[in-house]
Design a protein around this motif. Sequence first.
Motif, PDB file in Angstrom:
ATOM      1  N   TYR A 199       0.858  -1.185   0.000  1.00  0.00           N
ATOM      2  CA  TYR A 199       0.000   0.000   0.000  1.00  0.00           C
ATOM      3  C   TYR A 199       0.893   1.234   0.000  1.00  0.00           C
ATOM      4  N   THR A 200       0.633   2.149  -0.945  1.00  0.00           N
ATOM      5  CA  THR A 200       1.351   3.414  -0.985  1.00  0.00           C
ATOM      6  C   THR A 200       0.417   4.481  -0.450  1.00  0.00           C
ATOM      7  N   LEU A 201       0.890   5.213   0.559  1.00  0.00           N
ATOM      8  CA  LEU A 201       0.069   6.232   1.202  1.00  0.00           C
ATOM      9  C   LEU A 201       0.713   7.599   1.071  1.00  0.00           C
ATOM     10  N   LYS A 207       5.451   3.439   1.752  1.00  0.00           N
ATOM     11  CA  LYS A 207       4.961   2.113   1.357  1.00  0.00           C
ATOM     12  C   LYS A 207       4.888   1.239   2.599  1.00  0.00           C
ATOM     13  N   VAL A 208       3.740   0.566   2.753  1.00  0.00           N
ATOM     14  CA  VAL A 208       3.522  -0.325   3.884  1.00  0.00           C
ATOM     15  C   VAL A 208       3.028  -1.659   3.343  1.00  0.00           C
ATOM     16  N   LEU A 209       3.641  -2.743   3.790  1.00  0.00           N
ATOM     17  CA  LEU A 209       3.211  -4.092   3.405  1.00  0.00           C
ATOM     18  C   LEU A 209       2.243  -4.597   4.458  1.00  0.00           C
ATOM     19  N   ILE A 210       1.062  -5.004   4.002  1.00  0.00           N
ATOM     20  CA  ILE A 210       0.035  -5.495   4.918  1.00  0.00           C
ATOM     21  C   ILE A 210      -0.350  -6.903   4.494  1.00  0.00           C
ATOM     22  N   THR A 269      -7.258  -5.257   4.905  1.00  0.00           N
ATOM     23  CA  THR A 269      -7.138  -4.495   3.664  1.00  0.00           C
ATOM     24  C   THR A 269      -7.458  -3.029   3.921  1.00  0.00           C
ATOM     25  N   LEU A 270      -6.893  -2.194   3.086  1.00  0.00           N
ATOM     26  CA  LEU A 270      -7.197  -0.764   3.094  1.00  0.00           C
ATOM     27  C   LEU A 270      -7.875  -0.432   1.773  1.00  0.00           C
ATOM     28  N   GLU A 271      -8.709   0.592   1.768  1.00  0.00           N
ATOM     29  CA  GLU A 271      -9.399   0.997   0.554  1.00  0.00           C
ATOM     30  C   GLU A 271      -8.687   2.177  -0.090  1.00  0.00           C
TER      31      GLU A 271
END
Length: 194
Positions: free
Chosen positions: A73-75, A90-93, A104-106
């Motif tokens: 996920y890139t925030l 960047k965060v790995l989930i 999960t993120l939306e």
Amino acid sequence: MRKKRKVVTVVLILMLCAASLFVWSGERAYACSCVNSTAKERLETHSAVFTGKVVDIGGNFMSIVNSQQYKTYTLDVDTAWKGVDAKRMKVLISDMGEAACGTTLEKDQLYLIFASKDERDGKLYSSLCSFNTRLEKAEDAAEILGKGTSVSSDDFRFSSGYRSSWMIAFYAGGTIALLGLAGGWLWRRKKKQV
């Protein structure tokens, strides 16, 4: 002849041991069980704490560190409390379902993120047990954390980077090659002594 076999056997065992360090993580799979904690406790225990908008969701990523499947996920970071080194993080989930602590993120949603840096690969990881929350539901947590630092792209010269998988493979290959060279050298030395 007997000494040669002994040296070759020792070298092969050393090479297998070195290779197994990069393949076997030693971790077992268990059902997810999270310990509830306050936002203040999570601020202390996590490497990075920030609010950000999900701007990109990458494909599946299999970690060579712990053999789990993740999504990247890139925030776009808005406010930081700790561990932020770029406007875009960047965060790995975990992408293996809630039973395996996955979540999960939306895309295009704002979240309060708690992530931990794994020193083995330099990447930020998060999970269901990090209690990442949509921002509109995280008002109490944000209030407990206090005023963070507003983040803009002018705050950073370099983008966030972490060691890529090719670098880890390079180091693993280099280690195996060095062990092979050392084994060859020992073998030649023993051969000359005979």
